[in-house]
Design a protein around this motif. Structure first.
Motif, PDB file in Angstrom:
ATOM      1  N   HIS A 138       0.452  -3.751 -36.087  1.00 34.33           N
ATOM      2  CA  HIS A 138      -0.041  -4.520 -34.939  1.00 34.33           C
ATOM      3  C   HIS A 138      -0.781  -3.612 -33.957  1.00 34.33           C
ATOM      4  CE1 HIS A 138       3.098  -7.995 -35.464  1.00 34.33           C
ATOM      5  NE2 HIS A 138       2.142  -8.015 -36.383  1.00 34.33           N
ATOM      6  N   GLN A 139      -0.218  -2.449 -33.696  1.00 40.00           N
ATOM      7  CA  GLN A 139      -0.837  -1.507 -32.759  1.00 40.00           C
ATOM      8  C   GLN A 139      -2.224  -1.096 -33.242  1.00 40.00           C
ATOM      9  OE1 GLN A 139       0.511   0.036 -29.668  1.00 40.00           O
ATOM     10  NE2 GLN A 139      -1.705   0.319 -29.606  1.00 40.00           N
ATOM     11  N   MET A 140      -2.321  -0.739 -34.510  1.00 41.70           N
ATOM     12  CA  MET A 140      -3.600  -0.284 -35.058  1.00 41.70           C
ATOM     13  C   MET A 140      -4.626  -1.414 -35.080  1.00 41.70           C
ATOM     14  SD  MET A 140      -4.123   1.871 -38.561  1.00 41.70           S
ATOM     15  CE  MET A 140      -5.738   2.459 -39.085  1.00 41.70           C
ATOM     16  N   SER A 141      -4.185  -2.605 -35.434  1.00 41.60           N
ATOM     17  CA  SER A 141      -5.063  -3.771 -35.456  1.00 41.60           C
ATOM     18  C   SER A 141      -5.590  -4.083 -34.053  1.00 41.60           C
ATOM     19  CB  SER A 141      -4.292  -4.972 -36.012  1.00 41.60           C
ATOM     20  OG  SER A 141      -4.998  -6.173 -35.829  1.00 41.60           O
ATOM     21  N   LEU A 142      -4.697  -4.076 -33.079  1.00 43.57           N
ATOM     22  CA  LEU A 142      -5.114  -4.333 -31.695  1.00 43.57           C
ATOM     23  C   LEU A 142      -6.085  -3.265 -31.195  1.00 43.57           C
ATOM     24  CD1 LEU A 142      -1.947  -5.593 -29.776  1.00 43.57           C
ATOM     25  CD2 LEU A 142      -4.153  -6.755 -29.954  1.00 43.57           C
ATOM     26  N   ASP A 143      -5.808  -2.009 -31.520  1.00 50.81           N
ATOM     27  CA  ASP A 143      -6.681  -0.939 -31.049  1.00 50.81           C
ATOM     28  C   ASP A 143      -8.073  -1.026 -31.671  1.00 50.81           C
ATOM     29  OD1 ASP A 143      -5.141   0.317 -29.127  1.00 50.81           O
ATOM     30  OD2 ASP A 143      -4.132   1.628 -30.563  1.00 50.81           O
ATOM     31  N   MET A 144      -8.160  -1.413 -32.930  1.00 49.51           N
ATOM     32  CA  MET A 144      -9.477  -1.601 -33.535  1.00 49.51           C
ATOM     33  C   MET A 144     -10.204  -2.781 -32.885  1.00 49.51           C
ATOM     34  SD  MET A 144      -9.348  -0.756 -37.582  1.00 49.51           S
ATOM     35  CE  MET A 144      -9.162   0.960 -38.127  1.00 49.51           C
TER      36      MET A 144
END
Length: 251
Positions: free
Chosen positions: A143-149
């Motif tokens: 979730h963190q990586m998806s949101l940051d992208m």
């Protein structure tokens, strides 16, 4: 009449499929679709990129994001603030779409209310997300990586406009490097937490890396469609990985 029945049946099937995901996953996807919707809107109304401005594919992309948000919001109707924030977002997009499509027109003043509304939706979904309880480490990292992208993409598309207000991301001179570093460290963490995802995660990183240097460049000359294509693909892959991992860890 048959068309209406079919459309209603498809909507029910979509909602049922969403219901199989946890509220945590649904709330996360509301956030990423909000970012992607605004990024695609900025592509469509960016006169600094004539190759992308008023591209029907960009219009269909943001409208698809909006349809996804409608479906997702229906599955978390009990969460406070989300329905109202989504209605505000839809209203501001409706007003924007009333504007004539003209390469000489600057759309900043009409886009800013959309970005305000997206920030309200992101805050409401983010607050509800934090109240869902403990999240498996791998899912939380996905979730963190998806949101940051998603954040990186919206920031980048905003470069094509003067005086644009992006309120759902902390914006300063270090924003890009900070998010980029977080994406890299989250990837490293995920490779340790979920080695079985290595092939998929490496594909996500390859797509991100393809446009990475463009993302950090200054100026209003942006490669709108390429950024949306490669980062958008990465966000979708990460969301799918998170959905599958979430189902495996749910009781």
């Amino acid at each position: 009449m048959h068309g209406i029945i079919l459309a209603f049946a498809l909507l029910l099937l979509s909602i049922t499929a969403r219901a199989e995901s946890s509220a945590t996953q649904q709330l996360h996807e509301i956030r990423t679709h909000g970012f992607m919707l605004c990024a695609n809107l900025l592509v469509y109304f960016n006169n600094q990129d004539p190759a992308a401005a008023f591209d029907p594919k960009a219009r269909e992309a943001y409208r698809r994001n909006l349809r996804e948000l409608d479906t997702l919001a229906a599955t978390v109707a009990d969460k406070p603030g989300i329905a109202a924030a989504l209605q505000g977002l839809k209203a501001s997009i409706g007003e924007l779409e009333q504007q004539p499509e003209d390469a000489r027109v600057l759309y900043t003043s009409s886009l800013n209310p959309v970005l305000h509304a997206q920030s309200d939706l992101d805050k409401a979904a983010g607050a509800a997300y934090l109240e869902t309880g403990e999240i498996a480490p791998a899912v939380a990292s996905l979730h963190q990586m998806s949101l940051d992208m998603s954040r990186m993409l919206l920031l980048y598309q905003g470069k094509g406009f003067s005086n644009i207000g992006i309120h759902s991301v902390e914006v300063d001179e270090h924003s890009y490097n900070r998010i980029d570093q977080r994406i890299g460290s989250t990837l490293e963490n995920l490779l340790e937490l979920a080695p079985d995802m290595k092939t998929s995660l490496n594909e996500v990183w390859t797509n991100y890396n393809f446009v990475r240097q463009h993302l950090k460049k200054n100026g209003q000359n942006v490669v709108s469609r390429s950024a949306s294509l490669y980062l958008g693909k990465g966000v979708e892959q990460l969301n799918l990985l998170a959905k599958n991992a979430d189902r495996q860890t749910s009781p």
